[in-house]
Each structure stands twice: as structure tokens, then as C-alpha cells.
Design a protein around this motif. Structure first.
Motif, mmCIF file in Angstrom:
data_model
loop_
_atom_site.group_PDB
_atom_site.id
_atom_site.type_symbol
_atom_site.label_atom_id
_atom_site.label_comp_id
_atom_site.label_asym_id
_atom_site.label_seq_id
_atom_site.Cartn_x
_atom_site.Cartn_y
_atom_site.Cartn_z
ATOM 1 N N GLY A 37 -3.054 -25.812 2.639
ATOM 2 C CA GLY A 37 -2.096 -25.393 3.647
ATOM 3 C C GLY A 37 -1.593 -23.985 3.372
ATOM 4 N N ALA A 38 -0.467 -23.662 3.998
ATOM 5 C CA ALA A 38 0.101 -22.321 3.878
ATOM 6 C C ALA A 38 1.155 -22.233 2.773
ATOM 7 C CB ALA A 38 0.710 -21.911 5.210
ATOM 8 N N ARG A 39 1.498 -23.344 2.157
ATOM 9 C CA ARG A 39 2.565 -23.361 1.152
ATOM 10 C C ARG A 39 2.292 -22.426 -0.029
ATOM 11 N NH1 ARG A 39 4.394 -29.079 -0.278
ATOM 12 N NH2 ARG A 39 4.865 -28.921 1.923
ATOM 13 N N PRO A 40 1.087 -22.393 -0.607
ATOM 14 C CA PRO A 40 0.865 -21.454 -1.721
ATOM 15 C C PRO A 40 1.065 -19.990 -1.331
ATOM 16 C CG PRO A 40 -0.877 -23.089 -1.673
ATOM 17 C CD PRO A 40 -0.059 -23.270 -0.429
ATOM 18 N N GLY A 41 0.713 -19.636 -0.127
ATOM 19 C CA GLY A 41 0.928 -18.263 0.336
ATOM 20 C C GLY A 41 2.398 -17.923 0.443
ATOM 21 N N TYR A 42 3.183 -18.871 0.950
ATOM 22 C CA TYR A 42 4.627 -18.642 1.041
ATOM 23 C C TYR A 42 5.266 -18.546 -0.345
ATOM 24 C CZ TYR A 42 4.188 -19.755 6.002
ATOM 25 O OH TYR A 42 3.832 -19.760 7.315
ATOM 26 N N VAL A 43 4.799 -19.342 -1.286
ATOM 27 C CA VAL A 43 5.335 -19.281 -2.651
ATOM 28 C C VAL A 43 5.046 -17.915 -3.273
ATOM 29 C CG1 VAL A 43 5.098 -20.222 -4.992
ATOM 30 C CG2 VAL A 43 5.273 -21.772 -3.032
ATOM 31 N N MET A 44 3.801 -17.428 -3.117
ATOM 32 C CA MET A 44 3.450 -16.112 -3.662
ATOM 33 C C MET A 44 4.248 -14.995 -2.993
ATOM 34 S SD MET A 44 1.442 -16.542 -6.133
ATOM 35 C CE MET A 44 0.849 -14.907 -6.417
ATOM 36 N N LEU A 45 4.467 -15.100 -1.693
ATOM 37 C CA LEU A 45 5.266 -14.103 -0.980
ATOM 38 C C LEU A 45 6.706 -14.121 -1.472
ATOM 39 C CD1 LEU A 45 4.965 -11.992 1.251
ATOM 40 C CD2 LEU A 45 5.678 -13.742 2.873
ATOM 41 N N GLY A 46 7.265 -15.302 -1.752
ATOM 42 C CA GLY A 46 8.619 -15.412 -2.297
ATOM 43 C C GLY A 46 8.724 -14.797 -3.677
ATOM 44 N N ILE A 47 7.721 -15.055 -4.530
ATOM 45 C CA ILE A 47 7.718 -14.472 -5.881
ATOM 46 C C ILE A 47 7.648 -12.947 -5.798
ATOM 47 C CG2 ILE A 47 6.350 -14.258 -7.993
ATOM 48 C CD1 ILE A 47 5.638 -17.229 -7.647
ATOM 49 N N LEU A 48 6.801 -12.438 -4.910
ATOM 50 C CA LEU A 48 6.704 -10.984 -4.733
ATOM 51 C C LEU A 48 8.034 -10.403 -4.267
ATOM 52 C CD1 LEU A 48 4.819 -8.488 -4.723
ATOM 53 C CD2 LEU A 48 4.393 -8.992 -2.311
ATOM 54 N N LEU A 75 1.364 0.251 1.492
ATOM 55 C CA LEU A 75 -0.065 0.129 1.791
ATOM 56 C C LEU A 75 -0.707 -1.001 0.979
ATOM 57 C CD1 LEU A 75 -2.412 1.383 3.391
ATOM 58 C CD2 LEU A 75 -2.842 2.829 1.420
ATOM 59 N N VAL A 76 -0.351 -1.089 -0.280
ATOM 60 C CA VAL A 76 -0.878 -2.170 -1.122
ATOM 61 C C VAL A 76 -0.388 -3.521 -0.621
ATOM 62 C CG1 VAL A 76 -0.755 -3.176 -3.440
ATOM 63 C CG2 VAL A 76 -1.226 -0.746 -3.156
ATOM 64 N N ALA A 77 0.885 -3.596 -0.215
ATOM 65 C CA ALA A 77 1.444 -4.859 0.272
ATOM 66 C C ALA A 77 0.822 -5.274 1.606
ATOM 67 C CB ALA A 77 2.953 -4.735 0.406
ATOM 68 N N LEU A 78 0.451 -4.296 2.442
ATOM 69 C CA LEU A 78 -0.113 -4.615 3.756
ATOM 70 C C LEU A 78 -1.634 -4.732 3.759
ATOM 71 C CD1 LEU A 78 2.084 -2.388 6.065
ATOM 72 C CD2 LEU A 78 2.208 -4.854 5.725
ATOM 73 N N PHE A 79 -2.292 -4.394 2.645
ATOM 74 C CA PHE A 79 -3.755 -4.393 2.622
ATOM 75 C C PHE A 79 -4.342 -5.766 2.944
ATOM 76 C CE2 PHE A 79 -7.700 -5.161 0.266
ATOM 77 C CZ PHE A 79 -8.523 -4.270 0.923
ATOM 78 N N PHE A 80 -3.931 -6.788 2.225
ATOM 79 C CA PHE A 80 -4.531 -8.105 2.418
ATOM 80 C C PHE A 80 -4.168 -8.754 3.752
ATOM 81 C CE2 PHE A 80 -5.094 -7.642 -2.171
ATOM 82 C CZ PHE A 80 -6.464 -7.857 -2.234
ATOM 83 N N PRO A 81 -2.916 -8.664 4.220
ATOM 84 C CA PRO A 81 -2.657 -9.202 5.560
ATOM 85 C C PRO A 81 -3.430 -8.472 6.654
ATOM 86 C CG PRO A 81 -0.602 -8.949 4.388
ATOM 87 C CD PRO A 81 -1.660 -8.308 3.549
ATOM 88 N N LEU A 82 -3.553 -7.150 6.519
ATOM 89 C CA LEU A 82 -4.319 -6.391 7.503
ATOM 90 C C LEU A 82 -5.798 -6.751 7.444
ATOM 91 C CD1 LEU A 82 -4.130 -4.190 9.659
ATOM 92 C CD2 LEU A 82 -4.608 -2.520 7.884
ATOM 93 N N ARG A 83 -6.338 -6.895 6.251
ATOM 94 C CA ARG A 83 -7.741 -7.303 6.093
ATOM 95 C C ARG A 83 -7.957 -8.693 6.670
ATOM 96 N NH1 ARG A 83 -10.835 -10.177 2.449
ATOM 97 N NH2 ARG A 83 -12.930 -9.382 2.138
ATOM 98 N N TRP A 84 -7.027 -9.608 6.425
ATOM 99 C CA TRP A 84 -7.130 -10.963 6.961
ATOM 100 C C TRP A 84 -7.148 -10.933 8.491
ATOM 101 C CZ3 TRP A 84 -3.899 -13.940 10.037
ATOM 102 C CH2 TRP A 84 -4.194 -15.290 10.093
ATOM 103 N N THR A 85 -6.291 -10.091 9.068
ATOM 104 C CA THR A 85 -6.222 -9.997 10.528
ATOM 105 C C THR A 85 -7.500 -9.411 11.114
ATOM 106 O OG1 THR A 85 -3.843 -9.679 10.382
ATOM 107 C CG2 THR A 85 -4.890 -9.063 12.442
ATOM 108 N N LEU A 86 -8.030 -8.367 10.495
ATOM 109 C CA LEU A 86 -9.218 -7.704 11.037
ATOM 110 C C LEU A 86 -10.507 -8.493 10.798
ATOM 111 C CD1 LEU A 86 -8.474 -3.985 10.143
ATOM 112 C CD2 LEU A 86 -8.277 -5.112 12.362
#
Length: 188
Positions: A37-48, A75-86
Motif C-alpha cells: 500500500g501507500a503507508r511506507p511512502g507516507y512514513v518515509m515522507l514523515g521521516i524526511l 530538485l532532489v526532493a522533487l526528482f522521484f515524484p516527478l519521475r514517478w509522474t512522467l
């Protein structure tokens, strides 16, 4: 986005694309289809977020942070979300309803013939034909020369899907069907 294409055989094709939020399940992915699910992603975002907050709070007053450093962090913070979107998968569908050809009554040299009869009566012999004898040779017995078709495939990437839809449309305009060596496959 729906794109209407007319093939050389007269059929009207619709080529469309749709963004898939989850990768389509294939036979190769059967053993790996369990998702946390999405829970691990939210946990990592909270830690960051906590680490960034600690960095900003504990920063001494005399420290100068250059603008390029803040932009580099963004730019580093937006790299992976932008890559995921594209790189999301898109489903491309090319479909047609087929072409209903009306059977024409034609004479010897292609001119139309007026049978001049009513109720199935043959003008020359005066006999009444019946469709019950099973040898009528109607159009339903023959195979449709222009059947309905549906081709479906998956293309990964926002920019690649635009070029693939254009390529499929161009192939249909030239050859009446999508390219069988491309990503689209016929579906029953």
C-alpha cells in the motif's frame, strides 16, 4: 483524448489513451502482485519532514544558506515524484465498430437490376422463393470482410504515449489496422 481515424477500407477507428495509476497486472507479475500500500511512502515522507524540521530549527543564526542550495534540495526532493509522474503506464486502445456493407443486387456488368417482384416472387418463372430451404446464401452466412476490432496495449511514459498514439493513427490511415509489431495487440 480520443482521436478519430478513417482507414483506407472505410472503417472509422477511435484511438484513445488513458493513464493507469497502478501498473497493469500481467502473468509475469503474478507472484509479486502483493502490495504494502501507500503507508511506507507516507512514513518515509514523515521521516524526511522531521529531519528537515530538525535541520532548520537547530541551524545557528549566523549561517548563510545560499539560494542554489535550497533549489538543489528542492530538485532532489522533487526528482522521484516527478519521475514517478512522467513514467506512469498508459493504456492505448484502438477500436472500430467494423463496416456494415449493404449487399447490392447487380446485373451482369455491374448495373443495378430491378427485380420488380413483391413477396419473394421470381419475375421470370413466377415461382415464390422461400428462405426456409436453408440454401439462401444470405450475407449472414458469409464472413464479414470488415469486422469490429479492438487492439489494446500499454505504453510507459507521458511523452512516449503521445508519439505512440500518433504512430498508431498514421499506421491505421495507411494499412487499415495497427502495426502488429508495435505495443498494441488484438483483443477478442
Amino acid at each position: 483524448m480520443d482521436r478519430q481515424v478513417t482507414a483506407p477500407d472505410g472503417r472509422e477507428w477511435t484511438v484513445r489513451k488513458q493513464l493507469e495509476w497502478r501498473p497493469p497486472v500481467t502473468a509475469e507479475d503474478f507472484e509479486h502482485d502483493v502490495s504494502g500500500g501507500a503507508r511506507p511512502g507516507y512514513v518515509m515522507l514523515g521521516i524526511l519532514g522531521v529531519l528537515v524540521a530538525v535541520l532548520v530549527i537547530w541551524m545557528p543564526d549566523g549561517v548563510y544558506v545560499p539560494v542554489w542550495f535550497v533549489l538543489a534540495l528542492a530538485l532532489v526532493a522533487l526528482f522521484f515524484p516527478l519521475r514517478w509522474t512522467l513514467r506512469r503506464p498508459w493504456t492505448v486502445v484502438a477500436e472500430t465498430e467494423g463496416l456494415q456493407v449493404e449487399p447490392a443486387v447487380a446485373g451482369r456488368w455491374g448495373e443495378s437490376v430491378d427485380t420488380g417482384t413483391a413477396d419473394g416472387e421470381n419475375a421470370e418463372s413466377g415461382e415464390v422463393s422461400s428462405a426456409e430451404d436453408g440454401e439462401s446464401g444470405s450475407a449472414e452466412d458469409e464472413e464479414d470482410p470488415y469486422p469490429a476490432e479492438r487492439w489494446v496495449g500499454t505504453v510507459r511514459g507521458m511523452l512516449k504515449v503521445h508519439s505512440e498514439v500518433a504512430r498508431v493513427a498514421k499506421t491505421i490511415e495507411r494499412h487499415s489496422t495497427p502495426d502488429p509489431t508495435g505495443p498494441l495487440r488484438p483483443v477478442d
